[in-house]
Design a protein around this motif. Sequence first.
Motif, mmCIF file in Angstrom:
data_model
loop_
_atom_site.group_PDB
_atom_site.id
_atom_site.type_symbol
_atom_site.label_atom_id
_atom_site.label_comp_id
_atom_site.label_asym_id
_atom_site.label_seq_id
_atom_site.Cartn_x
_atom_site.Cartn_y
_atom_site.Cartn_z
ATOM 1 N N UNK A 108 0.823 -1.195 0.000
ATOM 2 C CA UNK A 108 0.000 0.000 0.000
ATOM 3 C C UNK A 108 0.869 1.261 0.000
ATOM 4 N N UNK A 109 1.939 1.238 0.793
ATOM 5 C CA UNK A 109 2.844 2.393 0.841
ATOM 6 C C UNK A 109 3.487 2.642 -0.518
ATOM 7 N N UNK A 110 3.872 1.553 -1.200
ATOM 8 C CA UNK A 110 4.460 1.694 -2.530
ATOM 9 C C UNK A 110 3.459 2.290 -3.519
ATOM 10 N N UNK A 111 2.205 1.881 -3.404
ATOM 11 C CA UNK A 111 1.167 2.410 -4.290
ATOM 12 C C UNK A 111 1.013 3.908 -4.100
ATOM 13 N N UNK A 112 0.903 4.341 -2.859
ATOM 14 C CA UNK A 112 0.735 5.771 -2.575
ATOM 15 C C UNK A 112 1.940 6.567 -3.052
ATOM 16 N N UNK A 113 3.131 6.010 -2.855
ATOM 17 C CA UNK A 113 4.355 6.688 -3.268
ATOM 18 C C UNK A 113 4.403 6.835 -4.792
ATOM 19 N N UNK A 114 4.016 5.788 -5.499
ATOM 20 C CA UNK A 114 4.057 5.835 -6.957
ATOM 21 C C UNK A 114 3.060 6.845 -7.506
ATOM 22 N N UNK A 115 1.834 6.845 -6.977
ATOM 23 C CA UNK A 115 0.834 7.811 -7.428
ATOM 24 C C UNK A 115 1.318 9.227 -7.159
ATOM 25 N N UNK A 116 1.929 9.434 -5.999
ATOM 26 C CA UNK A 116 2.453 10.756 -5.659
ATOM 27 C C UNK A 116 3.491 11.232 -6.652
ATOM 28 N N UNK A 117 4.393 10.347 -7.030
ATOM 29 C CA UNK A 117 5.437 10.719 -7.982
ATOM 30 C C UNK A 117 4.861 10.982 -9.369
ATOM 31 N N UNK A 118 3.832 10.216 -9.754
ATOM 32 C CA UNK A 118 3.186 10.450 -11.041
ATOM 33 C C UNK A 118 2.475 11.802 -11.062
ATOM 34 N N UNK A 119 1.891 12.187 -9.934
ATOM 35 C CA UNK A 119 1.231 13.497 -9.836
ATOM 36 C C UNK A 119 2.254 14.611 -10.006
ATOM 37 N N UNK A 120 3.377 14.490 -9.299
ATOM 38 C CA UNK A 120 4.433 15.503 -9.401
ATOM 39 C C UNK A 120 4.902 15.637 -10.851
ATOM 40 N N UNK A 121 5.152 14.534 -11.495
ATOM 41 C CA UNK A 121 5.648 14.544 -12.872
ATOM 42 C C UNK A 121 4.639 15.192 -13.818
ATOM 43 N N UNK A 122 3.350 14.848 -13.641
ATOM 44 C CA UNK A 122 2.317 15.399 -14.521
ATOM 45 C C UNK A 122 2.143 16.900 -14.324
ATOM 46 N N UNK A 123 2.183 17.352 -13.074
ATOM 47 C CA UNK A 123 2.013 18.770 -12.780
ATOM 48 C C UNK A 123 3.175 19.578 -13.343
ATOM 49 N N UNK A 124 4.377 19.069 -13.236
ATOM 50 C CA UNK A 124 5.548 19.794 -13.725
ATOM 51 C C UNK A 124 5.524 19.913 -15.257
ATOM 52 N N UNK A 125 4.926 18.954 -15.905
ATOM 53 C CA UNK A 125 4.902 18.981 -17.365
ATOM 54 C C UNK A 125 3.720 19.780 -17.924
ATOM 55 N N UNK A 126 2.564 19.739 -17.203
ATOM 56 C CA UNK A 126 1.374 20.371 -17.771
ATOM 57 C C UNK A 126 0.610 21.294 -16.864
ATOM 58 N N UNK A 127 1.119 21.547 -15.664
ATOM 59 C CA UNK A 127 0.426 22.453 -14.758
ATOM 60 C C UNK A 127 -0.534 21.731 -13.832
ATOM 61 N N UNK A 128 -1.015 22.442 -12.785
ATOM 62 C CA UNK A 128 -1.844 21.810 -11.755
ATOM 63 C C UNK A 128 -3.337 21.741 -12.065
#
Length: 337
Positions: A108-128
Amino acid sequence: MASSHCTMRGAVGVLLLRFSTNGSVVSSRSILNSAKNHHRRLLTTPNSLSSLSSISTHTTSNFTPSHAREQNCTNRQQVRKIWICSPLCMGRRSSKIAGRKGAQDSKKAKLYCKIGKEVVSAVRKGGPNPVSNTVLATILEKAKDLDVPKDIVERNIKRASEKGQEDFIEKIYEVYGYGGVSMVVEVLTDKINRSVAAVRSVLKDYGGKMADSGSVMFKFRRVRVVNIKVTEVDKDQLFIIALDAGAEDVIDPPSYEDDTDEDREERYYKIVTSNENYSTVLSKLRDEGVNFEPDNGSELLPLTTVEVDDEAMELNRELMQKLLELDDVDAVYIDQK
């Protein structure tokens, strides 16, 4: 209290004597019985345990074998009920429960961590803004399907705009394990040099070997999966639900000879589906009232599996566990049977 203390000192002290007094031999059974008797009497005396640390090895002069036998018989029935503390141990059954619980929490911790990193990557590329950022909108929808807490998503959207935060990059490392087994290590990192150094360090310490790019990946195929606990649904019912939703397959969980009933209840069916039908499968399960476990939605499944002996299986398990402990590693897949 003083009398009990003195009596105990005599009992302990007599054990340290040679088994003879005044030239006559005293049987070891008599001495041991007397010592046990006096020790038991001490345990039945209030507050006697607090005086144990001050016991000395002096003897008393009124000790006789007949006295020991008499007192032992008198107190035998009483002292059988005395308990100082209950035994404490962690056997194989408890270890399996603890290991399983730890694995679930780690997943579960790995899942939350991965989603978090995907959010960061998406926001940096296309905005919030998910309205204009379709990649972020897709990730947010996935996070909702997987029951990722809202505060984790919001925290990582804010993190993406922090100064010094770099983009996350996906990397795949192909690995050889024990017994001819192959592994795929998925990494999402903002520091590639850090991640590859950490993976190589684990492989060096636990016996794995880095493989050339492409030498392992062809043994796996990427699918969307949904995990359902075996206690949540009947197997035949799940098969019908999955087929109606357009799923490709339902995989039975592995079973082992030493599994208990509780072990069997903690196993999971795995629905395999295409990316196009994934949302349809989730909706169908919700409509039928079937609970499913949060997962990252995508997995690598081996095309064929490799059977190994018990030693290689344990070594591969340890290697996978250590790789998953790395912060940058999101998943490890293996073709071991």
